[in-house]
Design an enzyme around this catalytic site. Structure first.
Site, mmCIF file in Angstrom:
data_model
loop_
_atom_site.group_PDB
_atom_site.id
_atom_site.type_symbol
_atom_site.label_atom_id
_atom_site.label_comp_id
_atom_site.label_asym_id
_atom_site.label_seq_id
_atom_site.Cartn_x
_atom_site.Cartn_y
_atom_site.Cartn_z
ATOM 1 N N SER A 176 0.840 -1.194 0.000
ATOM 2 C CA SER A 176 0.000 0.000 0.000
ATOM 3 C C SER A 176 0.870 1.236 0.000
ATOM 4 O O SER A 176 2.014 1.218 0.496
ATOM 5 C CB SER A 176 -0.898 0.011 1.243
ATOM 6 O OG SER A 176 -1.523 1.270 1.424
ATOM 7 N N TYR A 189 -2.927 -1.309 9.952
ATOM 8 C CA TYR A 189 -2.943 -1.711 8.553
ATOM 9 C C TYR A 189 -1.654 -1.302 7.848
ATOM 10 O O TYR A 189 -1.034 -2.097 7.117
ATOM 11 C CB TYR A 189 -4.143 -1.085 7.850
ATOM 12 C CG TYR A 189 -4.149 -1.301 6.356
ATOM 13 C CD1 TYR A 189 -4.500 -2.533 5.817
ATOM 14 C CD2 TYR A 189 -3.804 -0.273 5.481
ATOM 15 C CE1 TYR A 189 -4.492 -2.744 4.451
ATOM 16 C CE2 TYR A 189 -3.800 -0.477 4.120
ATOM 17 C CZ TYR A 189 -4.145 -1.707 3.601
ATOM 18 O OH TYR A 189 -4.141 -1.899 2.247
#
Length: 284
Positions: A176, A189
């Site tokens: 990400s 996350y």
């Protein structure tokens, strides 16, 4: 579907959320005819039922691959993805369950090989995320669940796959943009996505002598079930407008990066990261 779309306020109360409930629906459709880039290949795609995973599954099928789609519990989305893969003239195998369970991860790989005949490509894409209320208040159960889904499952699937992967095989892991720039609202996350990046780079070094390439794709804000399943409705509205391109990305725009790295087009790439993130400049 146009990439310049308005995203209205909306939310779902589960993670992973359902793609078939999203408004507007994510755009997963490949843009070009297939030319056989993955002819006779077999790909295992985790989280292949929806979002980026669905777009990868369909694109890989268009390019000639048979696909095994591992998913958590989103049966309706998974069945639709299977239908779309079959529309491309390919074969799809659906395997339901929790990849954070090592036994299940091993079963997914063995079923893929037993049913589709072999394994050439592993796409570790399945993940979960939740907004943090603050680092000091991170819930232990949620933290462990995030780590299990986004880190341990990648290890388990890769470990199970390695005995079946030969020279020329490819592993592509999802990371990400948050692994590079951080995100105060997604500490857990973002940490797991940093782990998947380090995992990719380390495995690339470990497997290069075997002729197995390992790379990473680090998406920015992409319109997937993550978004209504994670964010409050007011933050979902016009999601992605903060990036330089001024809009959220669509799953098909990320799937092309996976195809490049999984196919012979990316034959000189290993240990690298592609950044479909709407123009954000981050360290490579």
């Amino acid at each position: 579907m146009s990439t310049n779309m308005h995203i209205p306020a909306q939310a779902q109360d589960k993670m992973p959320a359902d793609e078939h409930k999203m408004d507007p629906p994510p755009d997963y459709a490949p843009r070009y005819p297939g030319v056989g880039k993955l002819k006779d290949k077999v790909a295992l795609i985790t989280g292949g039922d929806s979002g980026i995973g669905r777009a990868i599954s369909i694109l890989f099928a268009r390019e000639g691959a048979k696909v095994a789609i591992a998913y958590f519990y989103e049966d309706k989305d998974a069945e639709e993805t299977k239908r779309l893969v079959e529309e491309e003239g390919s074969e799809a195998l659906l395997i339901r369950g929790d990849l954070a369970d090592k036994d299940h991860a091993e079963n997914v790989v063995s079923r893929t090989v037993d049913t589709l005949g072999k394994l050439d490509i592993v796409i570790n894409n399945a993940a979960q995320q939740w907004l943090d209320s603050g680092a000091e208040d991170l819930d232990e159960e949620t933290l462990r669940r995030t780590m299990d889904s986004n880190v341990m499952a990648y290890f388990f699937v890769t470990q199970a796959a390695l005995p079946h992967l030969g020279e020329g095989a490819a592993i592509v892991n999802t990371s990400s943009v948050n692994a590079f720039k951080g995100n105060a609202s997604l500490v857990a996350y973002s940490t797991t996505r940093g782990a998947s990046l380090a995992f990719s780079r380390s495995m690339a070094e470990a497997l290069v002598e075997k002729g197995i390439r390992v790379n990473t794709v680090a998406p920015g804000p992409i319109w997937t079930p993550f978004i209504p399943g994670t964010m409050p409705p007011e933050e979902v509205e016009d999601f992605g407008s903060h990036v330089p391109m001024g809009r959220a990305g669509q799953p098909w725009e990320v799937a092309t990066a996976f195809l490049f790295l999984a196919s012979s087009d990316g034959s000189y790439f290993s240990g690298q990261t592609l950044h479909p993130n709407g123009g954000a400049i981050v360290a490579a």
